[in-house]
Motif scaffolding. Structure first.
Motif, PDB file in Angstrom:
ATOM      1  N   GLN A 192       0.845  -1.185   0.000  1.00  0.00           N
ATOM      2  CA  GLN A 192       0.000   0.000   0.000  1.00  0.00           C
ATOM      3  C   GLN A 192       0.889   1.247   0.000  1.00  0.00           C
ATOM      4  O   GLN A 192       1.873   1.324   0.747  1.00  0.00           O
ATOM      5  CB  GLN A 192      -0.906   0.007   1.232  1.00  0.00           C
ATOM      6  CG  GLN A 192      -2.011  -1.048   1.175  1.00  0.00           C
ATOM      7  CD  GLN A 192      -3.066  -0.733   0.128  1.00  0.00           C
ATOM      8  OE1 GLN A 192      -3.567   0.370   0.077  1.00  0.00           O
ATOM      9  NE2 GLN A 192      -3.386  -1.709  -0.716  1.00  0.00           N
ATOM     10  N   LEU A 193       0.535   2.213  -0.826  1.00  0.00           N
ATOM     11  CA  LEU A 193       1.262   3.483  -0.910  1.00  0.00           C
ATOM     12  C   LEU A 193       1.488   4.098   0.468  1.00  0.00           C
ATOM     13  O   LEU A 193       2.554   4.654   0.764  1.00  0.00           O
ATOM     14  CB  LEU A 193       0.471   4.457  -1.790  1.00  0.00           C
ATOM     15  CG  LEU A 193       0.959   5.901  -1.845  1.00  0.00           C
ATOM     16  CD1 LEU A 193       2.303   5.986  -2.542  1.00  0.00           C
ATOM     17  CD2 LEU A 193      -0.059   6.785  -2.549  1.00  0.00           C
ATOM     18  N   LEU A 194       0.477   3.994   1.321  1.00  0.00           N
ATOM     19  CA  LEU A 194       0.529   4.604   2.657  1.00  0.00           C
ATOM     20  C   LEU A 194       1.754   4.153   3.449  1.00  0.00           C
ATOM     21  O   LEU A 194       2.274   4.904   4.274  1.00  0.00           O
ATOM     22  CB  LEU A 194      -0.758   4.223   3.401  1.00  0.00           C
ATOM     23  CG  LEU A 194      -1.303   5.120   4.487  1.00  0.00           C
ATOM     24  CD1 LEU A 194      -1.391   6.561   4.048  1.00  0.00           C
ATOM     25  CD2 LEU A 194      -2.677   4.614   4.915  1.00  0.00           C
ATOM     26  N   HIS A 195       2.211   2.920   3.204  1.00  0.00           N
ATOM     27  CA  HIS A 195       3.358   2.405   3.957  1.00  0.00           C
ATOM     28  C   HIS A 195       4.696   2.772   3.324  1.00  0.00           C
ATOM     29  O   HIS A 195       5.742   2.380   3.832  1.00  0.00           O
ATOM     30  CB  HIS A 195       3.225   0.883   4.121  1.00  0.00           C
ATOM     31  CG  HIS A 195       2.034   0.496   4.942  1.00  0.00           C
ATOM     32  ND1 HIS A 195       1.137  -0.465   4.557  1.00  0.00           N
ATOM     33  CD2 HIS A 195       1.567   0.998   6.109  1.00  0.00           C
ATOM     34  CE1 HIS A 195       0.177  -0.558   5.462  1.00  0.00           C
ATOM     35  NE2 HIS A 195       0.416   0.316   6.415  1.00  0.00           N
ATOM     36  N   ARG A 196       4.641   3.501   2.202  1.00  0.00           N
ATOM     37  CA  ARG A 196       5.887   3.936   1.567  1.00  0.00           C
ATOM     38  C   ARG A 196       6.142   5.430   1.781  1.00  0.00           C
ATOM     39  O   ARG A 196       7.255   5.899   1.588  1.00  0.00           O
ATOM     40  CB  ARG A 196       5.851   3.655   0.047  1.00  0.00           C
ATOM     41  CG  ARG A 196       5.465   2.235  -0.368  1.00  0.00           C
ATOM     42  CD  ARG A 196       6.392   1.170   0.225  1.00  0.00           C
ATOM     43  NE  ARG A 196       7.803   1.408   0.039  1.00  0.00           N
ATOM     44  CZ  ARG A 196       8.557   0.868  -0.927  1.00  0.00           C
ATOM     45  NH1 ARG A 196       8.010   0.086  -1.813  1.00  0.00           N
ATOM     46  NH2 ARG A 196       9.853   1.109  -0.986  1.00  0.00           N
ATOM     47  N   LEU A 197       5.108   6.192   2.143  1.00  0.00           N
ATOM     48  CA  LEU A 197       5.239   7.649   2.195  1.00  0.00           C
ATOM     49  C   LEU A 197       6.219   8.134   3.258  1.00  0.00           C
ATOM     50  O   LEU A 197       6.915   9.137   3.068  1.00  0.00           O
ATOM     51  CB  LEU A 197       3.864   8.302   2.438  1.00  0.00           C
ATOM     52  CG  LEU A 197       2.840   8.174   1.317  1.00  0.00           C
ATOM     53  CD1 LEU A 197       1.499   8.761   1.763  1.00  0.00           C
ATOM     54  CD2 LEU A 197       3.330   8.864   0.057  1.00  0.00           C
TER      55      LEU A 197
END
Lengths: 323, 323
Positions: free
Chosen positions: B220-225
């Motif tokens: 999930q993008l959220l865990h890369r931000l």
């Protein structure tokens, strides 16, 4: 039955001040030798302290010192960062909890101890950090002995949600999802919601978003966010409902992605949620969509328990110096 | 060789004013009968027009009308929305391009035609919208005849990136990724980057983010931000580099997710990118990570071509009324 004076002799040696000094707030708790909180005080956050950390703290402690003499202080949070009083290092995880206490940075002639943060290589091989949350983790392990057995998943939802793996009582790998910060900036500064300041959670809209999000688990979150606006244009959602819908999308994405990352070891049966009750209840709902149980611990209680746990394990030399 | 006066007789009937009236800007173009742009003018966006749309437009047109008499005007963008001059409906896609011109809303006694927007059910079964981009799509189809043959994928990157499927010249399903808006609010209002106002793209940091993101396509993008911040804390990135890293994560997520959604029909071999050259080049780089070719069309040119295409297909009754 013993009187309070008989049960808890008020000598300085038995009392301790525990403080959570974050970016925006300082919260101090005067505790007795049993760990019971007797009084509390608040002050400016690290960002607003203008570098006058000792003066700020001493002003707040003065009335308590007048009654209890020299008081040892344990502080966690951004007070130990590069915007804080002194830079307490980030210790490398995996790490045994007791080693965190041993690595506190002492200031004010040893009277004040500042808890270090943690760093690790996250599941993407990228460096990740926490500061403040490590103390809540220590508190959770203290408050719930079962968390020190086997593989446990802890989640600390908030501005920067932390997911932490505990292996037989050892703090292991963790990673961050800035779900709360993304939520706040989109609510306050984007056209997705246009509901500055926010409204209480509309549980129907929140759950609708969880359902909609989980129906397409392979989709990218980015392609779901515009729904908050489109469903307002179509009349399906009001602005306050759109805010809760956004919350559901973000928490749904956080929980789904975390469970996928963590299932590499073994599928999570239960997650310990540590934070404010209104937020942990939303994460609990998102976890239940994946048939994962949750235990909710109040974040402030966990932080206090963690600070007292650190105090108990401080090196004796520092303690004797402080008392 | 003919002189300009011989080649293009300056009679009002042959000239047209094409305008893109968005939320923030109005851009007007005076074009001759061949579609060549003779002059341009700018004015306030729909949000700043204070409802005085006719007056604003007439003031800007006055010098041109002095020379060319009555001029037909075609406008697209938010001028046709609920914050605009008049609400032009959202037409349902799939739709034939020619039907968009037939559904313009005429104001000022037919002299001014406003292009309607489009709506559809996106791949998630949720209502989606575009307003302004439909005109760029019409322009792209006019400028590149090959786009009207078979199944074509168009991408219009920007504040609200639109991905559009064209089937044998018919505008089909589309969906939105607010990549540009999420980028701007995180850059300006979060601790992820802290580089308000922004810096030019650092291509190394941008490509590093694309590589890092695509190494874990299921995440999930959220865990890369949070990497944007963590890599600054570790000294790997400066604040301007972190901004480009954030851009890479967001565009990487947009492109990966869109290709996955669109591959349900048939894997995309090529995507037509329509927008500002600095942005389409970043999307082109992200597409090349997936071995997908791209054709880049300038967004302003596409909008102008689309407005002229609408003008050509306006119902005759309206046209004669306008000239």
């Amino acid at each position: 039955m013993l009187s309070e004076a008989e049960r808890e002799p008020r000598v300085a040696g038995g009392h301790v001040v525990a403080g959570d000094w974050g970016t925006s707030h300082l919260r101090l708790f005067l505790c007795d030798s049993t760990g019971a909180c007797l009084e509390s005080a608040t002050g400016p956050g690290a960002a607003a302290s203008g570098g006058r950390f000792a003066a700020t703290l001493n002003t707040l402690l003065a009335p308590w010192r007048g009654r209890y003499g020299g008081l040892p202080v344990v502080l966690c949070g951004m007070v130990g960062s590069n915007i804080g009083w002194v830079q307490a290092p980030y210790l490398s995880a995996p790490i045994l909890p007791v080693l965190i206490a041993k690595s506190c940075i002492a200031v004010e002639h040893g009277r004040v101890n500042i808890v270090p943060g943690l760093s690790c290589r996250n599941p993407f091989g990228v460096v990740d950090y926490m500061r403040g949350e490590e103390t809540q983790v220590l508190g959770a392990l203290r408050l719930n002995q079962a968390l020190s057995s086997g593989r446990q998943i802890l989640c600390l939802p908030g501005t920067h949600t932390k997911w932490v793996v505990i292996e037989d009582g050892c703090i292991g790998q963790f990673f961050t999802a800035p779900a709360g910060e993304v939520f706040a900036v989109l609510r306050d500064h984007s056209v997705m919601v246009r509901n500055p300041g926010g409204s209480p959670t509309d549980l129907k809209a929140f759950n609708d978003a969880l359902r909609a999000f989980n129906a397409f688990p392979q989709a990218q979150l980015l392609h779901r966010l515009f729904e908050c606006r489109a469903r307002q244009l179509s009349g399906e959602l009001s602005a306050p409902q759109a805010e809760s819908y956004l919350s559901g999308l973000l928490i749904g994405s956080d929980v789904l992605g975390a469970l996928q990352l963590l299932s590499a070891g073994a599928a999570a049966q239960s997650v310990c949620l540590i934070g404010s009750p209104d937020l942990t209840s939303l994460y609990s709902a998102a976890l239940s969509f994946h048939a994962v149980d949750s235990l909710q611990l109040d974040g402030a209680s966990a932080a206090l328990a963690g600070l007292l746990e650190v105090h108990r394990h401080l090196p004796q030399g520092v303690l004797s110096h402080a008392v």
